[in-house]
Design a protein around this motif. Structure first.
Motif, PDB file in Angstrom:
ATOM      1  N   GLU A  14      -5.562  32.276  31.916  1.00 42.16           N
ATOM      2  CA  GLU A  14      -5.035  33.327  31.054  1.00 42.16           C
ATOM      3  C   GLU A  14      -4.301  34.389  31.865  1.00 42.16           C
ATOM      4  N   ILE A  15      -4.831  34.730  33.024  1.00 36.75           N
ATOM      5  CA  ILE A  15      -4.170  35.704  33.892  1.00 36.75           C
ATOM      6  C   ILE A  15      -2.793  35.193  34.301  1.00 36.75           C
ATOM      7  N   LEU A  16      -2.722  33.923  34.684  1.00 35.89           N
ATOM      8  CA  LEU A  16      -1.433  33.346  35.058  1.00 35.89           C
ATOM      9  C   LEU A  16      -0.457  33.352  33.883  1.00 35.89           C
ATOM     10  N   ARG A  17      -0.934  32.986  32.714  1.00 35.56           N
ATOM     11  CA  ARG A  17      -0.081  32.924  31.531  1.00 35.56           C
ATOM     12  C   ARG A  17       0.439  34.311  31.155  1.00 35.56           C
ATOM     13  N   ILE A  18      -0.449  35.291  31.147  1.00 35.20           N
ATOM     14  CA  ILE A  18      -0.047  36.650  30.784  1.00 35.20           C
ATOM     15  C   ILE A  18       0.879  37.231  31.855  1.00 35.20           C
ATOM     16  N   ASN A  19       0.590  36.969  33.114  1.00 33.37           N
ATOM     17  CA  ASN A  19       1.465  37.443  34.185  1.00 33.37           C
ATOM     18  C   ASN A  19       2.876  36.887  34.045  1.00 33.37           C
ATOM     19  N   GLU A  20       2.989  35.646  33.619  1.00 36.51           N
ATOM     20  CA  GLU A  20       4.313  35.060  33.395  1.00 36.51           C
ATOM     21  C   GLU A  20       5.046  35.789  32.283  1.00 36.51           C
ATOM     22  N   ARG A  21       4.336  36.127  31.222  1.00 33.95           N
ATOM     23  CA  ARG A  21       4.959  36.882  30.133  1.00 33.95           C
ATOM     24  C   ARG A  21       5.406  38.259  30.617  1.00 33.95           C
ATOM     25  N   LEU A  22       4.560  38.924  31.398  1.00 34.74           N
ATOM     26  CA  LEU A  22       4.911  40.236  31.930  1.00 34.74           C
ATOM     27  C   LEU A  22       6.090  40.142  32.892  1.00 34.74           C
ATOM     28  N   LYS A  23       6.069  39.130  33.733  1.00 40.68           N
ATOM     29  CA  LYS A  23       7.160  38.919  34.694  1.00 40.68           C
ATOM     30  C   LYS A  23       8.483  38.712  33.966  1.00 40.68           C
ATOM     31  N   THR A  24       8.465  37.931  32.900  1.00 41.00           N
ATOM     32  CA  THR A  24       9.668  37.688  32.112  1.00 41.00           C
ATOM     33  C   THR A  24      10.188  38.997  31.530  1.00 41.00           C
ATOM     34  N   MET A  25       9.282  39.823  31.029  1.00 45.01           N
ATOM     35  CA  MET A  25       9.683  41.118  30.469  1.00 45.01           C
ATOM     36  C   MET A  25      10.303  42.015  31.536  1.00 45.01           C
ATOM     37  N   VAL A  26       9.660  42.091  32.684  1.00 42.95           N
ATOM     38  CA  VAL A  26      10.101  42.995  33.745  1.00 42.95           C
ATOM     39  C   VAL A  26      11.432  42.537  34.348  1.00 42.95           C
ATOM     40  N   GLU A  27      11.589  41.242  34.510  1.00 42.29           N
ATOM     41  CA  GLU A  27      12.793  40.729  35.145  1.00 42.29           C
ATOM     42  C   GLU A  27      13.985  40.612  34.195  1.00 42.29           C
ATOM     43  N   SER A  28      13.747  40.818  32.907  1.00 43.02           N
ATOM     44  CA  SER A  28      14.822  40.728  31.929  1.00 43.02           C
ATOM     45  C   SER A  28      15.827  41.864  32.139  1.00 43.02           C
ATOM     46  N   LYS A  29      17.084  41.551  31.906  1.00 44.96           N
ATOM     47  CA  LYS A  29      18.129  42.570  32.054  1.00 44.96           C
ATOM     48  C   LYS A  29      18.199  43.480  30.831  1.00 44.96           C
ATOM     49  N   THR A  30      17.496  43.083  29.782  1.00 44.84           N
ATOM     50  CA  THR A  30      17.466  43.916  28.579  1.00 44.84           C
ATOM     51  C   THR A  30      16.069  44.492  28.399  1.00 44.84           C
ATOM     52  N   VAL A  31      16.014  45.635  27.781  1.00 47.72           N
ATOM     53  CA  VAL A  31      14.724  46.268  27.491  1.00 47.72           C
ATOM     54  C   VAL A  31      14.031  45.446  26.402  1.00 47.72           C
ATOM     55  N   PRO A  32      12.759  45.102  26.627  1.00 50.77           N
ATOM     56  CA  PRO A  32      12.061  44.319  25.603  1.00 50.77           C
ATOM     57  C   PRO A  32      11.903  45.115  24.305  1.00 50.77           C
ATOM     58  N   SER A  33      11.966  44.403  23.226  1.00 52.70           N
ATOM     59  CA  SER A  33      11.806  45.055  21.926  1.00 52.70           C
ATOM     60  C   SER A  33      10.357  45.511  21.750  1.00 52.70           C
ATOM     61  N   ASP A  34      10.168  46.404  20.803  1.00 49.37           N
ATOM     62  CA  ASP A  34       8.809  46.853  20.488  1.00 49.37           C
ATOM     63  C   ASP A  34       7.950  45.666  20.073  1.00 49.37           C
ATOM     64  N   GLU A  35       8.550  44.731  19.356  1.00 47.38           N
ATOM     65  CA  GLU A  35       7.823  43.542  18.901  1.00 47.38           C
ATOM     66  C   GLU A  35       7.323  42.709  20.080  1.00 47.38           C
ATOM     67  N   VAL A  36       8.164  42.530  21.080  1.00 45.11           N
ATOM     68  CA  VAL A  36       7.772  41.753  22.262  1.00 45.11           C
ATOM     69  C   VAL A  36       6.675  42.481  23.022  1.00 45.11           C
ATOM     70  N   ARG A  37       6.856  43.774  23.244  1.00 38.04           N
ATOM     71  CA  ARG A  37       5.823  44.553  23.957  1.00 38.04           C
ATOM     72  C   ARG A  37       4.499  44.521  23.204  1.00 38.04           C
ATOM     73  N   SER A  42      -1.020  42.777  22.531  1.00 35.88           N
ATOM     74  CA  SER A  42      -1.988  42.125  21.642  1.00 35.88           C
ATOM     75  C   SER A  42      -2.596  40.893  22.312  1.00 35.88           C
ATOM     76  N   ASP A  43      -1.766  40.137  23.008  1.00 42.92           N
ATOM     77  CA  ASP A  43      -2.224  38.953  23.731  1.00 42.92           C
ATOM     78  C   ASP A  43      -3.258  39.347  24.787  1.00 42.92           C
ATOM     79  N   ILE A  44      -2.975  40.399  25.526  1.00 46.44           N
ATOM     80  CA  ILE A  44      -3.903  40.872  26.557  1.00 46.44           C
ATOM     81  C   ILE A  44      -5.216  41.325  25.922  1.00 46.44           C
ATOM     82  N   GLU A  45      -5.123  42.097  24.855  1.00 48.77           N
ATOM     83  CA  GLU A  45      -6.325  42.590  24.176  1.00 48.77           C
ATOM     84  C   GLU A  45      -7.169  41.441  23.625  1.00 48.77           C
TER      85      GLU A  45
END
Length: 71
Positions: A14-37, A42-45
């Motif tokens: 789960e840590i690896l999976r969530i880290n990948e999601r976070l990495k994708t958000m951080v490395e994106s050239k666009t600001v993530p939407s409120d829905e994505v954040r 929610s996934d982490i919680e």
């Protein structure tokens, strides 16, 4: 596989999976939407709730085993 090993493996995956999601958000050239954040948060919680539940069940089982050994 015992319960502790199973939970440790689940947590690691789960840590690896969530880290990948976070990495994708951080490395994106666009600001993530409120829905994505909100989805990532929610996934982490949800993952934390599952882990807390699993750990409390193991703790209860360990306490029951101690009581059985005392008797």
């Amino acid at each position: 596989m015992d319960d502790k090993t199973f939970i440790a493996e689940y947590a690691a995956n789960e840590i690896l999976r969530i880290n990948e999601r976070l990495k994708t958000m951080v490395e994106s050239k666009t600001v993530p939407s409120d829905e994505v954040r909100d989805s990532v948060i929610s996934d982490i919680e949800n993952t934390l709730r599952r882990l807390q539940s699993a750990l409390s069940n193991i703790t209860e089982d360990m306490e029951e085993n101690k009581e059985d050994k005392k008797q």
